[in-house]
Design a protein around this motif. Structure first.
Motif, PDB file in Angstrom:
ATOM      1  N   ASP A  13       0.869  -1.175   0.000  1.00  0.00           N
ATOM      2  CA  ASP A  13       0.000   0.000   0.000  1.00  0.00           C
ATOM      3  C   ASP A  13       0.907   1.226   0.000  1.00  0.00           C
ATOM      4  O   ASP A  13       1.672   1.455   0.950  1.00  0.00           O
ATOM      5  N   GLY A  15       1.660   4.741   0.550  1.00  0.00           N
ATOM      6  CA  GLY A  15       1.092   5.836   1.334  1.00  0.00           C
ATOM      7  C   GLY A  15      -0.017   5.281   2.202  1.00  0.00           C
ATOM      8  O   GLY A  15      -1.201   5.501   1.948  1.00  0.00           O
ATOM      9  N   SER A  16       0.376   4.547   3.240  1.00  0.00           N
ATOM     10  CA  SER A  16      -0.620   3.733   3.977  1.00  0.00           C
ATOM     11  C   SER A  16      -1.386   4.519   5.036  1.00  0.00           C
ATOM     12  O   SER A  16      -2.346   3.987   5.611  1.00  0.00           O
ATOM     13  N   GLY A  17      -0.984   5.759   5.307  1.00  0.00           N
ATOM     14  CA  GLY A  17      -1.750   6.592   6.240  1.00  0.00           C
ATOM     15  C   GLY A  17      -1.952   5.911   7.581  1.00  0.00           C
ATOM     16  O   GLY A  17      -1.009   5.427   8.208  1.00  0.00           O
ATOM     17  N   ARG A  20      -5.653   1.786   7.307  1.00  0.00           N
ATOM     18  CA  ARG A  20      -6.980   1.183   7.120  1.00  0.00           C
ATOM     19  C   ARG A  20      -7.025   0.172   5.968  1.00  0.00           C
ATOM     20  O   ARG A  20      -7.665  -0.869   6.071  1.00  0.00           O
ATOM     21  N   PHE A  35       3.671   1.392   3.120  1.00  0.00           N
ATOM     22  CA  PHE A  35       4.785   2.340   3.022  1.00  0.00           C
ATOM     23  C   PHE A  35       4.243   3.726   3.337  1.00  0.00           C
ATOM     24  O   PHE A  35       3.260   4.173   2.716  1.00  0.00           O
ATOM     25  N   GLU A  36       4.878   4.398   4.282  1.00  0.00           N
ATOM     26  CA  GLU A  36       4.369   5.716   4.705  1.00  0.00           C
ATOM     27  C   GLU A  36       5.553   6.577   5.154  1.00  0.00           C
ATOM     28  O   GLU A  36       6.418   6.100   5.881  1.00  0.00           O
ATOM     29  N   ILE A  37       5.555   7.851   4.705  1.00  0.00           N
ATOM     30  CA  ILE A  37       6.671   8.732   5.082  1.00  0.00           C
ATOM     31  C   ILE A  37       6.388   9.536   6.344  1.00  0.00           C
ATOM     32  O   ILE A  37       7.304  10.095   6.935  1.00  0.00           O
ATOM     33  N   LEU A  41       1.992   8.772  11.488  1.00  0.00           N
ATOM     34  CA  LEU A  41       1.023   7.806  10.954  1.00  0.00           C
ATOM     35  C   LEU A  41       1.561   6.369  11.024  1.00  0.00           C
ATOM     36  O   LEU A  41       0.807   5.431  11.279  1.00  0.00           O
ATOM     37  N   LYS A  64       9.042   4.597   5.018  1.00  0.00           N
ATOM     38  CA  LYS A  64       9.901   4.547   3.849  1.00  0.00           C
ATOM     39  C   LYS A  64       9.221   5.269   2.682  1.00  0.00           C
ATOM     40  O   LYS A  64       7.996   5.163   2.508  1.00  0.00           O
ATOM     41  N   ASP A  65      10.023   5.936   1.890  1.00  0.00           N
ATOM     42  CA  ASP A  65       9.541   6.592   0.671  1.00  0.00           C
ATOM     43  C   ASP A  65       9.385   5.516  -0.404  1.00  0.00           C
ATOM     44  O   ASP A  65      10.368   4.909  -0.824  1.00  0.00           O
ATOM     45  N   PHE A  66       8.157   5.291  -0.866  1.00  0.00           N
ATOM     46  CA  PHE A  66       7.961   4.197  -1.835  1.00  0.00           C
ATOM     47  C   PHE A  66       8.648   4.466  -3.170  1.00  0.00           C
ATOM     48  O   PHE A  66       8.971   3.543  -3.909  1.00  0.00           O
ATOM     49  N   TRP A  67       8.914   5.749  -3.457  1.00  0.00           N
ATOM     50  CA  TRP A  67       9.629   6.062  -4.711  1.00  0.00           C
ATOM     51  C   TRP A  67      11.046   5.488  -4.685  1.00  0.00           C
ATOM     52  O   TRP A  67      11.636   5.229  -5.720  1.00  0.00           O
ATOM     53  N   PHE A  80      -3.548   5.429  -2.973  1.00  0.00           N
ATOM     54  CA  PHE A  80      -4.474   6.561  -2.864  1.00  0.00           C
ATOM     55  C   PHE A  80      -3.579   7.767  -2.631  1.00  0.00           C
ATOM     56  O   PHE A  80      -3.175   8.044  -1.510  1.00  0.00           O
ATOM     57  N   LEU A  81      -3.226   8.449  -3.721  1.00  0.00           N
ATOM     58  CA  LEU A  81      -2.217   9.501  -3.647  1.00  0.00           C
ATOM     59  C   LEU A  81      -2.774  10.819  -4.191  1.00  0.00           C
ATOM     60  O   LEU A  81      -3.735  11.340  -3.634  1.00  0.00           O
TER      61      LEU A  81
END
Ligand code: SAM
Length: 147
Positions: A13, A15-17, A20, A35-37, A41, A64-67, A80-81
């Motif tokens: 996912d 940007g997992s925020g 959820r 993955f969430e920066i 969160l 971690k930055d998914f990029w 969901f970006l």
């Protein structure tokens, strides 16, 4: 989750925020990484996982930055970006994902990809893509050449 019905294996996912989506997908049997920066969160999602009793083998949250992450071991991806990043994200996913991968975009679709299906409407619309079909629709031309 409707767009992931019947899917197995690993899910990323992006940007997992608050986690959820990861919690819903792991409850459906997928082995998920969020993955969430935003470290707040990440901490929140991790504590929610502990509170829910979800083992890390089913749901992991990484700051971690998914990029900057190689996604080639994931056969399911959710994102969901923001509309402005979808084109570049499509390029990255086409380079890295296995042929049997499914990608679910929430709210914002991939501009040059043909969708497999769509569920919901307006702000709640999601778009599912099968990477093998997207690749063959693009004629196996490297994605960067299509731009
Ligand atoms: C619109 S929210 C979606 C949150 C959650 N997936 C949901 O469905 O409710 C997008 C999230 O992506 C995160 N994000 C944005 N760019 C990122 C990046 N490069 N790497 C990891 N997370 C990122 C943001 O911090 C934010 O929490």
């Amino acid at each position: 989750m409707k767009q992931l019905e019947g899917r197995t294996g690993r899910l990323a996912d992006l940007g997992s925020g608050d986690g959820r989506l990861v919690f819903a997908a792991s409850a459906a049997g997928l082995q998920c990484t969020g993955f969430e920066i935003n470290s707040i969160l990440v901490a929140y999602a991790r504590s929610k996982a502990r509170w829910k009793g979800v083992p890390s083998s089913q749901a992991t949250f990484v700051k971690k930055d998914f990029w900057k992450t190689d996604l080639s071991t994931y056969n399911n991806v959710t994102a969901f970006l923001a509309p402005g990043v979808m084109d570049l994200l499509g390029e990255k996913l086409l380079k890295e994902l296995p042929d049997d991968a499914r990608v679910i975009a929430c709210r914002f679709s991939f501009p040059n990809w043909t969708q497999h299906s769509s569920v919901g409407s307006g702000l709640d619309q999601t778009f599912a893509y099968d990477i093998s079909s997207v690749r063959s629709r693009l004629g196996n031309v490297p994605y960067s050449v299509m731009q």
